[in-house]
Every structure is written in structure tokens, then in C-alpha cells.
Design a protein around this motif. Sequence first.
Motif, PDB file in Angstrom:
ATOM      1  N   UNK A 182       0.866  -1.181   0.000  1.00 26.56           N
ATOM      2  CA  UNK A 182       0.000   0.000   0.000  1.00 26.56           C
ATOM      3  C   UNK A 182       0.903   1.231   0.000  1.00 26.56           C
ATOM      4  N   UNK A 183       0.840   1.995  -1.080  1.00 19.03           N
ATOM      5  CA  UNK A 183       1.767   3.094  -1.278  1.00 19.03           C
ATOM      6  C   UNK A 183       1.242   4.443  -0.837  1.00 19.03           C
ATOM      7  N   UNK A 184       2.032   5.491  -1.060  1.00 17.31           N
ATOM      8  CA  UNK A 184       1.625   6.851  -0.704  1.00 17.31           C
ATOM      9  C   UNK A 184       0.390   7.260  -1.499  1.00 17.31           C
ATOM     10  N   UNK A 201       5.760 -10.066   3.749  1.00 21.55           N
ATOM     11  CA  UNK A 201       4.822  -9.922   2.626  1.00 21.55           C
ATOM     12  C   UNK A 201       3.987  -8.652   2.656  1.00 21.55           C
ATOM     13  N   UNK A 202       3.940  -7.954   3.791  1.00 27.31           N
ATOM     14  CA  UNK A 202       3.123  -6.745   3.901  1.00 27.31           C
ATOM     15  C   UNK A 202       4.024  -5.528   3.981  1.00 27.31           C
ATOM     16  N   UNK A 203       3.787  -4.568   3.087  1.00 34.06           N
ATOM     17  CA  UNK A 203       4.530  -3.305   3.104  1.00 34.06           C
ATOM     18  C   UNK A 203       3.536  -2.164   2.962  1.00 34.06           C
ATOM     19  N   UNK A 204       3.546  -1.243   3.919  1.00 34.39           N
ATOM     20  CA  UNK A 204       2.644  -0.095   3.868  1.00 34.39           C
ATOM     21  C   UNK A 204       3.445   1.179   4.080  1.00 34.39           C
ATOM     22  N   UNK A 218       8.310   7.012   4.951  1.00 38.16           N
ATOM     23  CA  UNK A 218       8.884   5.701   5.257  1.00 38.16           C
ATOM     24  C   UNK A 218       7.839   4.599   5.118  1.00 38.16           C
ATOM     25  N   UNK A 219       8.361   3.361   4.978  1.00 40.24           N
ATOM     26  CA  UNK A 219       7.534   2.171   4.882  1.00 40.24           C
ATOM     27  C   UNK A 219       7.579   1.396   6.190  1.00 40.24           C
ATOM     28  N   UNK A 279      -0.718   6.049  12.933  1.00 39.38           N
ATOM     29  CA  UNK A 279      -2.056   5.483  12.766  1.00 39.38           C
ATOM     30  C   UNK A 279      -2.058   4.705  11.461  1.00 39.38           C
ATOM     31  N   UNK A 280      -2.409   3.431  11.511  1.00 36.11           N
ATOM     32  CA  UNK A 280      -2.344   2.633  10.292  1.00 36.11           C
ATOM     33  C   UNK A 280      -3.296   1.444  10.409  1.00 36.11           C
TER      34      UNK A 280
END
Length: 572
Positions: free
Chosen positions: A301-303, A338-341, A348-349, A410-411
Motif C-alpha cells: 500500500x503506497x503513498x 509480505x506486507x509493506x505499507x 517511510x515504509x 495510525x495505520x
Amino acid sequence: MFSTTWRTSPREFDVRHDVNVAIPVSDGVMIDADIVRPAGDGRHPVILSVHAYAKADQFAPIKPVGMNVERGHMEAGDCNFFARRGYVHVIANVRGTGRSGGTFGNLDARSIQDIAEVIEWLARQPWSSGRVGMFGISYFSIVQQRVATLAPPSLKAIFAPYGWTDSYRDRYYRGGILSHTFMKSWLPTLDNPRLEEGAGDADAQAARAKAKEALLRDEEIQAVPYLVAALKAPDEGANRVLLDVLLQPLDGAYYRERSVDYGTRPGVPAYLGACWGIYGLHLPGAFRSWENWDGPRRLTIGPPLYFDRPFHQCQYEALRWFDYWLKDVDNGLLDEPPVRVFLDGSGEWREGHEWPLPQTRWTPFYLHEDGLLLEREHWPDEGHTSFEDSRFGRGHLDFRTPRAVETTEICGPIALDLHASTTDVELLLFASLWLVDTDGRERLLTRGWLRGSQRKLDAQRSRPWQPVHVHDERQPLEPGEVYLFNIEIRPYGLELRPGQALKLRLACSDTEAPENFLHVMGAGSLVRQSAARITVHHNAHCPSALWLPVIKGNRLGFFHSGGLLPSPQSNA
């Protein structure tokens, strides 16, 4: 692209481009495709991209620009990039569009079956290794996830970020409220759509005509000239697609046929994702597929930015994905989280193995009098706050946190438990979350929607942090009665810095001017035409609260003082 431990397929081939290749499917229809492949002999893995747009536009030799209406459909990527690195890239039109035969079914089951058959045809060609992947965003992504549920034997992987998966909830009726503006700009991008003539017997045709006349008398529809014009000329262009959607305001067979069937437990390796900014269309599908996919999967999930057009940003990421699944290259792909947000505001990620992230703490921020949004529960004798909504003026209420003292991350999914009443028999709720910067500037982050008469929850699918509604009936509201509305606000990832604040806006419309193109896709909904007074109840008996997913910080919470100590003189 390479590292010290792995590398992607090198650029080593010249390219040939075969135009307007007819691919047969089982009912005799021919699917039109262009095939871009390495020149010379040899067998190579195939990457298939399928769409409903002008095929030639996918090969336009133009520099990338930011996402816009004119180029929005250029979503197949760079065919030459893949072919130079030992892949065959095939771009095909769904039936009933472009040069493909048949009639356009708006992502019906027959269209998806065609794609499964095209995959097996491609696997049998003399230049094919027999392994097929799929690639592309938006429409290209939507069809990939649908085809994967059919499990064609030669389909070995999909690269499918930016795709909605529930046609009712993501695409047409967010929270049960029709989203019409995006359709107005999207339908004209279809290339030469040929739709089936009116189907059904005389009784069915008469019932359809009667329902259409009822729509023309609906005040919410009457307020949108584009919809009225389409209803009066249903056989012009792609208006029949729009008519099908308008005639079916509740979830049902039409939308289930055009959504991902997770009951098949799809096992094809899938690369999923979206960006925070496209909360109004693709974002929920990425998380829904992550949760329900049986095969190997990744989530990015990107910017809050949609990709440039023509689309090119994910080429190397996709190449590494296909190298692993289609060429058996041991590149360490599955050794990584496997998860990158991406956290908006941080640059930052964050990485992990689960979604929602395991460190998430859903924290209630209660709605208080004077527009305060705070973790503290309600004090005695709190009551309610009201606003008015009508075609003469669209009111709203704002509830704002104090300024943050700690850096807080917050995510995740966001939920709003809202106790409210109205003087009308219907209530269209729009709940939006805004960032308030240190200088007072405000920026829309994400939004949730709910038609009050469709408030009934799906008890099996709902979770405390993510309500899901069944949308199978309308239960009119009793004027003046207080109801609990559980509203899903689309997920977001944000670093909230000291001095910044969050604002929750409650309204009955999304008519504010959009800041950018992504916000256009998150707006443009029907609104009520009758005047009403809406009351939000916030007290010990009706504890309206916003549940925010905190993953870091907020250990001591927000200070109503803003973290400022009073001077000694103020206590004199």
C-alpha cells in the motif's frame, strides 16, 4: 535491477510486435490481441493484460504524466520492457470492445471465462513456455483476480494491484449510496462497446420500463442531469450499463457475478496492493483479497498517489515477481515480509507479516460537545449537536482532536460508531477524516459512507474495527428516533507529528471541491433533496466514537491543553 544476492532478468532481446491477432474462444467469438515478444526462436513465459479500452493507447510512445482523465486508461505497462527481458506480453480486449467479437457484458462471467480460455491458448503457442502470468492495474487488475478464481491450469501468477473486488461496495454503491460521477468519466473510455439488445420476455421488458419510470421520479436521481439523460436514452452508447446499475440499488446477483468469489479460495500467487489516496475505489479490494486469498500473496500500500500514465512504476517489481513464479529464479522473494505499507507524512515504509499489523491498538476517540474529539469518555449531562442539510445548503459538523504532543502512527481500518437521528425518513452519512497541519491547513485523508436505511450489519463478516453491511433491503428511519450507525471509514496510514491534529467531519453530502483527481474518485455521490435536521448524540447513553488504529506512540494520549503548561500568573 539487482542486489548482492539476486538480480532480475537482464535486457537481452530485440522485440517483434504482432498486431490484431485473433484468439478463438469456445463459443466462436474471436478475442483481439497484440502480441509483443522476443524476436527470434525460443519459448518464453507469457504475461497477459486484458482491458476494455483503446488497444493502441496501451502502446502510446509518450512520456509519463500524472494521472488524469485523458490518460487514465493507459494501464498495461511497457510491453517492450518485458519482451526485452524474455517475456511475451499480450494485450487483449474483452469481448464486445475494440476489435473483439461478441457483446460487452460489463465484467460478466462469460467475459472472465474468455480470459481463462485465452490463457490456455497462449500456453499452447510455439513461442510459449506454457506458463502464463497476468499484469496491469485497475481494470487490468480487476479481471486478473476474477480469472484466478477459475484456476486455469496454465495461470501461474498474477500481478494485480489497484483493483476493486466487490462491485457493489467498492464501485457503484459505497455504503449503499450511488457513486455516479466516476461513471460519467469512465463509460466514455470504453472502446466501441457493443451491448446486447434488451433481453427478457414482454413481461420482463414491461417491468424494466416501469422501474425506469420510477427512477425518473426519484428526487435523488432527478438532481443529477447526467443520470436523467441516460435514463431517457438507455440505448445510446454505454447507457445500458448505467441503467443496469440504477435499476439495482441493493446488493444481489448482478453485483455478485461481477465481484471476486472468494468462496473458491483462489490459490494463484497474487501480488496485491493500492495506495491510500484511492480509498474511493480500489483500496478496500486490496485488503479484502489479502484476507481471503489462499495462495502465496504480497500486499503493498503506497503513498496517496496514483501511478503516472502511461503506467511504468511497478515494472521491476513485477519482473522480479514473474522471474520467481514463471522462470523459477530463486531471488529470495518469499524470504521478505509480505506486507509493506507506506506511512503518509513520514516518507517511510512499515513491513510485517500480517494485516492489520499485529501491534495495532484501536483507540476510541469520543465525540464531545463544542466539536471536541478526545479519548476521554463523556462527562455527565452531555447531550447532542445538530446541523441542517437541504438543497439550499449542505451543513456539517466538525469534531477535532487537540494538537498531538507525541509522534503517533495510525495505520489500519477505521470505524465510527455514530448515534444520530434525523427529521427525515432517510439519512445519507458521509464521514471524512482530515489532517490539520501545524499552520491550520487541512487535508482530506479518507472517507466512509452509509445510507441510513441500509444500516443492517452482516454479523458474520463484521469485526469491531470494520463493520460490513448486507445491503439487501432498506429500512426507513423513524423521524426523531436515535439509531446507532456503524460506519466503515476506509483504512489509512499516517504519521501524526507534534502540533498536528485530526478532524472528523460529518455531513450528508460530498459536495466540497476536490483537491485532486483521486478525491474526485472518492466523491460524486447522490444526495437528499428534502430538508432535514440531523442530530448527533454524544453522551453516556449514546457514546459516539471514532476508533483509530494506533500502531506507535499515543502512550499518554492527546492533551486538551495541547500540551502547554499555564504560566504561574494564570493561577494567581
